[in-house]
Design a protein around this motif. Sequence first.
Motif, mmCIF file in Angstrom:
data_model
loop_
_atom_site.group_PDB
_atom_site.id
_atom_site.type_symbol
_atom_site.label_atom_id
_atom_site.label_comp_id
_atom_site.label_asym_id
_atom_site.label_seq_id
_atom_site.Cartn_x
_atom_site.Cartn_y
_atom_site.Cartn_z
ATOM 1 N N ARG A 126 18.525 21.849 -32.053
ATOM 2 C CA ARG A 126 17.487 22.755 -31.584
ATOM 3 C C ARG A 126 18.096 23.890 -30.773
ATOM 4 N NH1 ARG A 126 14.946 19.717 -34.747
ATOM 5 N NH2 ARG A 126 12.838 19.016 -34.331
ATOM 6 N N ARG A 141 10.420 23.679 -36.668
ATOM 7 C CA ARG A 141 11.182 22.461 -36.974
ATOM 8 C C ARG A 141 10.315 21.216 -36.835
ATOM 9 N NH1 ARG A 141 17.415 23.299 -35.121
ATOM 10 N NH2 ARG A 141 17.626 25.451 -35.781
ATOM 11 N N GLU A 182 15.632 16.130 -35.192
ATOM 12 C CA GLU A 182 16.214 16.641 -33.961
ATOM 13 C C GLU A 182 17.706 16.345 -33.899
ATOM 14 O OE1 GLU A 182 13.888 17.275 -29.908
ATOM 15 O OE2 GLU A 182 14.197 15.176 -30.426
ATOM 16 N N SER A 240 15.291 16.039 -26.627
ATOM 17 C CA SER A 240 16.449 16.366 -27.472
ATOM 18 C C SER A 240 17.707 15.688 -26.947
ATOM 19 C CB SER A 240 16.668 17.880 -27.524
ATOM 20 O OG SER A 240 15.695 18.500 -28.321
#
Length: 703
Positions: free
Chosen positions: A182, A568, A177, A12
């Motif tokens: 997140r 997700r 992302e 991420s």
Amino acid sequence: MAGGWLTTMKPSFQTEWLALPPKDSHQVLEKISLLAQDPHSDAKVKKQLKYLNGNLHRIRSGDYRIFYTFDEKYVSLLALRRRSDETYDEDYDVEFLGGLEVELGGGSSKAVGPDWEKIFATQPQAKTRLPEPITQELLVSLRVPKECFTRLTRLENREDLLNCPGIPDEILLKLDEYLFERPLVLVTQQPDYLLSDINDLLRFKEGELLAFLLKLSPEQEKFVSWGVNATGPTLVKGGPGTGKSTVALYRVRSILAMLRKRGVENPRILFTTYTNALVKSSRQLLEQLLGKDARFVEVQTADSLVWSILTKSGEAPHYANNEQLRGLLRQAVELAKSRFEGNALQKAAQVVAIERVSIQYLLDEILMVIVGRQLGTLEAYLTATRAGRKMALYASHRKAIWKVQECLNELLNQSGLTTFSHARDLAQALQESASILDRFQAVVIDEAQDLDPSVLRILVELCESPNRLFITADANQSIYNSGFNWSDVHQDLRFQGRTGILRANYRSTREVGEAAQAYLAADMLDAEAVDREYINSGPMPVVRAVQNTNNEALLLARFLPGAAREYRLGVSACAVFCPTENAGRAIAERLTKLGVAANFMSGKELDLSRQGVKVLTLKSSKGLEFPIVALAGFVDSRYPNLPAGLSAEETEEILGRERRTMFVGMTRAMRALMLIVPSSQNSPLLKGFNSTYWNVGKEGESL
């Protein structure tokens, strides 16, 4: 801390950094360098937050904040967020965390699981608009290939993004992302990648560096070099998700360094793994790990080595299919009955001995025990321990079976056919007598539990020195063999003082891992007590009973996209494992008709880059992993398909092997697992689930 801290990052963070403008990206790199010198809070630029047991910190970088944790050795970069000062209050912290208190370090992150009943509901979910357009500038910064621009820039909602046809999954997930932050509870469950140098981020952005190496845990790191200079081979055991294959790959680097120190300029190292799909991924990881030195490593399946030995010897095999083999075995039984030795009473006893076992058990006894373990004489078979086989066979039984295998060999030769077990046996004899293949300075064998002893002997013989042999295995994931003793395979396979155990599961959540272990409990081949550890937590696995295949397909069509949305992900992150190819093809077809893209793939056709739900057989799932997994295809099928009249011992052995196969399928799940069973069935493999480990629907319900 003298010398500073080492730096790791979550995927991420990498994605968020790539999207930064040049000025901001350089500023962030300066802050990372500062953290590498000293990550401790100073109550000014670096602030300690109250979450993650006080391990969570953030540091200012212009309009951005870098969230990180650290220990005595590593700084872990978690996320990069752009917010004005006034938004950095406790409410934002809670939102960013996902509204949860979570623990890191020795414990597991505590995540609230999805609401399964909501996911199983029939109401269609509203589509989520993208928070900002996907521009060409964004795609360039994220290093997305130009050929993807046209499709991606037209997208307007998240659902279409995650299931955009023709675009690789990793690109879609990277975009998602970036566009949808997140929660930290999900970020902490991502793997860590090493930054050997802070400037590697710039090199990656500019295309000079292709990828980053995975950070190993201290436990894994120990076994990478453990015993590398020992006097004998090294064995590392561990359950699913403990990183055995990763350790094996890194072990190659340690062996290569050791050989270089000893003056070997052009070493040859062999790395074997179980399937062709794993060969491809292992090669890619070794290229990333070793760079140019990857040319010194040959990556193959063990059976590809067998094929090489046989073809180079002019013995190219023609394998009998299942139908041909069973037909030949039935002929061999009748032929053997006419050749049994002894008086009339002894002959009659041998006939009874043969007729008391099924054709399949007889075939397994011949191929797995006599041929697979290379028992070359009747005397050797009469004294063999037959580890893992449930049915006791006395001398008269074994003499009868030995005569049948002699007749089967005769019929195979007459028909010009062979079996994989016979081919492996022949290849081992050829290699031992004539050294058909050149030897390697070192051999690394990954997932050895399903290899025939004959193949293991080939691999031992291909290794110049026993102390450069490294093996990983987990007997409880064996779906073909019934077990064997290492020392019976080869005199060099003695691991006293050189057997290590990996305990921490990095793949599956605690809930998935413990449910699978509870399912397997009665059929473990390796019952050694091990304190299992887990890094991640999540929802309990789900068991649902359905009446027919239509209901099964409807349930899958709700579960897979629903669970993907909760985590997700796109549906390409989902897999369905089935007992047979026919069941798998039918499920893929039904899902596609219901609007959920799905592809059935046989083991030989495995292509993990294809979009849509991957539908595989349970046996093809070995060595793979998926965030979301369903086990299905048991409706309108007999699983396992047990012939009538089997003895209790035969039944127990078949059920044990099939239960381990189910266990392997369950443990491929990283975050969410569902098992669909027929509402009316008597299979012991598809019942016995209780609410301690499984979400079985209604409270107190047990299947």
